[in-house]
Design a protein around this motif. Structure first.
Motif, mmCIF file in Angstrom:
data_model
loop_
_atom_site.group_PDB
_atom_site.id
_atom_site.type_symbol
_atom_site.label_atom_id
_atom_site.label_comp_id
_atom_site.label_asym_id
_atom_site.label_seq_id
_atom_site.Cartn_x
_atom_site.Cartn_y
_atom_site.Cartn_z
ATOM 1 N N LYS A 60 0.833 -1.203 0.000
ATOM 2 C CA LYS A 60 0.000 0.000 0.000
ATOM 3 C C LYS A 60 0.868 1.254 0.000
ATOM 4 C CE LYS A 60 -3.970 -2.099 2.350
ATOM 5 N NZ LYS A 60 -4.882 -2.026 3.518
ATOM 6 N N SER A 61 0.331 2.291 -0.639
ATOM 7 C CA SER A 61 1.043 3.569 -0.704
ATOM 8 C C SER A 61 0.041 4.714 -0.775
ATOM 9 C CB SER A 61 1.956 3.607 -1.934
ATOM 10 O OG SER A 61 2.548 4.884 -2.075
ATOM 11 N N ASP A 62 0.511 5.885 -0.349
ATOM 12 C CA ASP A 62 -0.362 7.075 -0.434
ATOM 13 C C ASP A 62 -0.531 7.552 -1.865
ATOM 14 O OD1 ASP A 62 1.079 8.467 2.612
ATOM 15 O OD2 ASP A 62 -0.614 7.081 2.338
ATOM 16 N N HIS A 63 0.271 7.065 -2.773
ATOM 17 C CA HIS A 63 0.207 7.475 -4.166
ATOM 18 C C HIS A 63 -0.020 6.240 -5.045
ATOM 19 C CE1 HIS A 63 1.846 11.516 -3.211
ATOM 20 N NE2 HIS A 63 2.593 10.836 -2.302
ATOM 21 N N ASP A 64 -0.670 6.479 -6.174
ATOM 22 C CA ASP A 64 -0.775 5.410 -7.179
ATOM 23 C C ASP A 64 0.581 5.214 -7.847
ATOM 24 O OD1 ASP A 64 -3.565 4.744 -6.977
ATOM 25 O OD2 ASP A 64 -3.999 6.734 -7.830
ATOM 26 N N TYR A 65 0.850 3.994 -8.322
ATOM 27 C CA TYR A 65 2.158 3.730 -8.935
ATOM 28 C C TYR A 65 2.033 2.630 -9.984
ATOM 29 C CZ TYR A 65 2.234 -0.122 -5.536
ATOM 30 O OH TYR A 65 1.922 -1.233 -4.787
ATOM 31 N N VAL A 66 3.078 2.559 -10.791
ATOM 32 C CA VAL A 66 3.189 1.543 -11.848
ATOM 33 C C VAL A 66 4.560 0.875 -11.688
ATOM 34 C CG1 VAL A 66 3.328 1.114 -14.322
ATOM 35 C CG2 VAL A 66 1.673 2.789 -13.436
ATOM 36 N N VAL A 67 4.604 -0.487 -11.832
ATOM 37 C CA VAL A 67 5.868 -1.234 -11.755
ATOM 38 C C VAL A 67 6.203 -1.749 -13.152
ATOM 39 C CG1 VAL A 67 7.106 -3.144 -10.704
ATOM 40 C CG2 VAL A 67 5.402 -1.859 -9.367
ATOM 41 N N ILE A 68 7.398 -1.435 -13.614
ATOM 42 C CA ILE A 68 7.860 -1.954 -14.918
ATOM 43 C C ILE A 68 9.172 -2.699 -14.691
ATOM 44 C CG2 ILE A 68 6.707 -0.118 -16.236
ATOM 45 C CD1 ILE A 68 9.384 1.293 -16.454
ATOM 46 N N ASP A 69 9.423 -3.700 -15.569
ATOM 47 C CA ASP A 69 10.686 -4.428 -15.438
ATOM 48 C C ASP A 69 11.788 -3.682 -16.170
ATOM 49 O OD1 ASP A 69 10.240 -4.845 -18.102
ATOM 50 O OD2 ASP A 69 9.577 -6.929 -17.869
ATOM 51 N N SER A 70 12.964 -4.266 -16.237
ATOM 52 C CA SER A 70 14.109 -3.591 -16.847
ATOM 53 C C SER A 70 13.948 -3.414 -18.338
ATOM 54 C CB SER A 70 15.402 -4.376 -16.540
ATOM 55 O OG SER A 70 15.270 -5.712 -16.982
ATOM 56 N N GLN A 71 13.047 -4.199 -18.961
ATOM 57 C CA GLN A 71 12.783 -4.030 -20.394
ATOM 58 C C GLN A 71 11.655 -3.036 -20.657
ATOM 59 O OE1 GLN A 71 13.192 -7.268 -19.091
ATOM 60 N NE2 GLN A 71 15.348 -7.148 -19.767
ATOM 61 N N GLY A 72 11.059 -2.513 -19.628
ATOM 62 C CA GLY A 72 9.995 -1.522 -19.808
ATOM 63 C C GLY A 72 8.611 -2.114 -19.848
ATOM 64 N N ASN A 73 8.463 -3.384 -19.548
ATOM 65 C CA ASN A 73 7.135 -3.999 -19.543
ATOM 66 C C ASN A 73 6.423 -3.686 -18.222
ATOM 67 O OD1 ASN A 73 7.613 -5.309 -22.070
ATOM 68 N ND2 ASN A 73 8.899 -6.789 -20.982
ATOM 69 N N VAL A 74 5.147 -3.436 -18.335
ATOM 70 C CA VAL A 74 4.344 -3.120 -17.156
ATOM 71 C C VAL A 74 4.000 -4.410 -16.439
ATOM 72 C CG1 VAL A 74 2.202 -2.121 -16.297
ATOM 73 C CG2 VAL A 74 3.401 -1.041 -18.220
ATOM 74 N N LEU A 75 4.427 -4.496 -15.157
ATOM 75 C CA LEU A 75 4.141 -5.687 -14.364
ATOM 76 C C LEU A 75 2.931 -5.467 -13.446
ATOM 77 C CD1 LEU A 75 7.789 -6.669 -13.358
ATOM 78 C CD2 LEU A 75 6.446 -7.459 -15.318
ATOM 79 N N TYR A 76 2.755 -4.208 -13.015
ATOM 80 C CA TYR A 76 1.638 -3.951 -12.090
ATOM 81 C C TYR A 76 1.308 -2.452 -12.137
ATOM 82 C CZ TYR A 76 -1.100 -3.517 -7.804
ATOM 83 O OH TYR A 76 -2.098 -3.246 -6.914
ATOM 84 N N ALA A 77 0.013 -2.124 -11.999
ATOM 85 C CA ALA A 77 -0.448 -0.720 -11.923
ATOM 86 C C ALA A 77 -1.617 -0.648 -10.959
ATOM 87 C CB ALA A 77 -0.846 -0.196 -13.288
#
Length: 420
Positions: A60-77
């Protein structure tokens, strides 16, 4: 004092509210807190291998976020519409933090900069704070306005009305005011002024009564020698020769006239000329000659032809007018006096001219003023009332009186309205 306290309270509430609004309310931040961002990256690094698995519970975080891998693929949003690559994140001003594990960079977390939402929340908080400040200050101002009205405005209006009543001479009603009003000392002073004016009025009335009593007493004392003069003149007339009879009659007429004037002093004084009654009636112009001859006890009057007509006048007052004018000529000129008359439109113009030195031109408009004595009156007895009374009585008879230099001499003209 209360009004000052209300004003201070209003200023204190306003200052406190503004301080709360601008210093205590949380201000919007452009970037995520670095500590929180690093903590989120560490937790994501520990769970990086599980990001794509079903049922993954993201930190959990106070801000929304996006996780991408080292190749730039979106893993989670956390939600759709967020920055999904580094370039977009940089353009939007999002925070970018590397996700590492054992010194290896696994990917990146892009933390959304939700500045618009923060600004909206800040606006809402500020609006609530300002509304509360406005409500509090409005309440204070309402109380202040009520206090101002009760302690200042109403007392002021009462004092204003009291001043109007004083000017109208209503001195019996005192000025009643609450002790808590802001004009306490002025209120007392105004009421003291009313008391002083009332005492002054009573003193004036007492002085007026005393003056009337004095005039009445003097009138009685003057009538006694007048009666003696008339009685002696009547006795002398019985034994006098024909040349002296007319002079004795003149003495009797003048004594009777003085007696009539003295009688009026029981009810009026020279300072109260409005009380002198003037009974205007149609009088033949020939009577002017008779009255003028009666006034000319020094025999200096020359009377020219007077047109036959009827004028509106009061004979007794007309006698006063001619007496005053002729007496002035005796006193200041001592020359022959010429009486002439002519019809002037709807009036009979009567002029009396002597051949003395006259008066300075600048003094002519002042001669008919009460108590005014010209430069030629130096060393002469008198009160400056002769021409004033003459002018006043002529006006009461519907005419007018004027003074002018005749070069040589001095001339007084008065106009009497014609009957019909």
């Amino acid at each position: 004092m209360r009004a000052r306290n209300y004003l201070l309270a209003y200023m204190a509430i306003l200052a406190a509210g503004l301080m709360c609004a601008f210093f205590l309310l949380p201000s919007p931040t452009i970037n995520a807190d670095p500590v929180q961002a690093n903590d989120l990256a560490m937790r994501l690094g520990d769970q990086f291998g599980s990001l794509s698995k079903p049922g993954f519970q993201a930190p959990k975080s106070d801000h929304d976020y996006v996780v991408i891998d080292s190749q730039g693929n979106v893993l989670y949003a956390t939600k759709a519409g967020l920055s999904e690559d580094v370039f977009t994140a940089l353009r939007r001003g999002d925070s970018i933090v590397d996700i590492t594990l054992d010194g290896e960079v696994l990917g990146k977390v892009i933390i959304a900069n939700d500045i618009n939402a923060q600004l909206q929340a800040y606006r809402n908080s500020l609006l609530i704070a300002l509304t509360a400040i406005l409500a509090a200050t409005s309440a204070v101002m309402a109380v202040f306005a009520f206090s101002l009205d009760r302690q200042v405005l109403r007392p002021f209006h009462n004092m204003q009305g009291f001043a109007v009543r004083l000017a109208a001479g209503e001195l019996d009603e005192p000025l009643n005011m609450d002790k808590g009003n802001a004009f306490g000392a002025f209120t007392e002073s105004f009421d003291l002024l009313r008391d002083e004016l009332q005492r002054a009025r009573l003193s004036e009335q007492a002085a007026e009564q005393s003056k009337r009593e004095l005039v009445a007493s003097l009138s009685h004392d003057i009538q006694t020698p007048l009666s003696s003069i008339k009685a002696v003149a009547e006795l002398m007339e019985l034994t006098a020769d024909q040349g002296s009879v007319q002079k004795l009659k003149t003495i009797q007429e003048k004594a009777s006239q003085i007696e009539s004037l003295v009688t009026e002093l029981f009810q009026t004084t020279l300072a109260e000329l409005d009380s002198l009654s003037v009974q205007v009636a149609a009088v033949p112009s020939s009577q002017i000659e008779e009255i003028a001859k009666s006034a000319d006890y020094q025999g200096l009057l020359h009377i020219e032809d007077i047109p036959a007509c009827l004028v509106l006048a009061d004979p007794s007052r007309l006698a006063q007018v001619l007496d005053n004018i002729i007496a002035n000529s005796y006193k200041y000129a001592g020359t022959q006096i010429v009486l002439a008359a002519e019809v002037d439109d709807d009036c009979l113009r009567v002029s009396l001219r002597d051949f003395g030195p006259g008066v300075p031109d600048e003094e002519l408009p002042l001669l008919r003023l009460k108590y005014y004595r010209g430069s030629s009156a130096t060393g002469q007895n008198g009160y400056g009332l002769g021409l004033f009374i003459a002018s006043y009585l002529v006006e009461r008879m519907g005419g007018r009186l004027e003074c002018m230099n005749a070069k040589p001499g001095f001339e007084v003209c008065f106009w009497l309205r014609l009957d019909g």
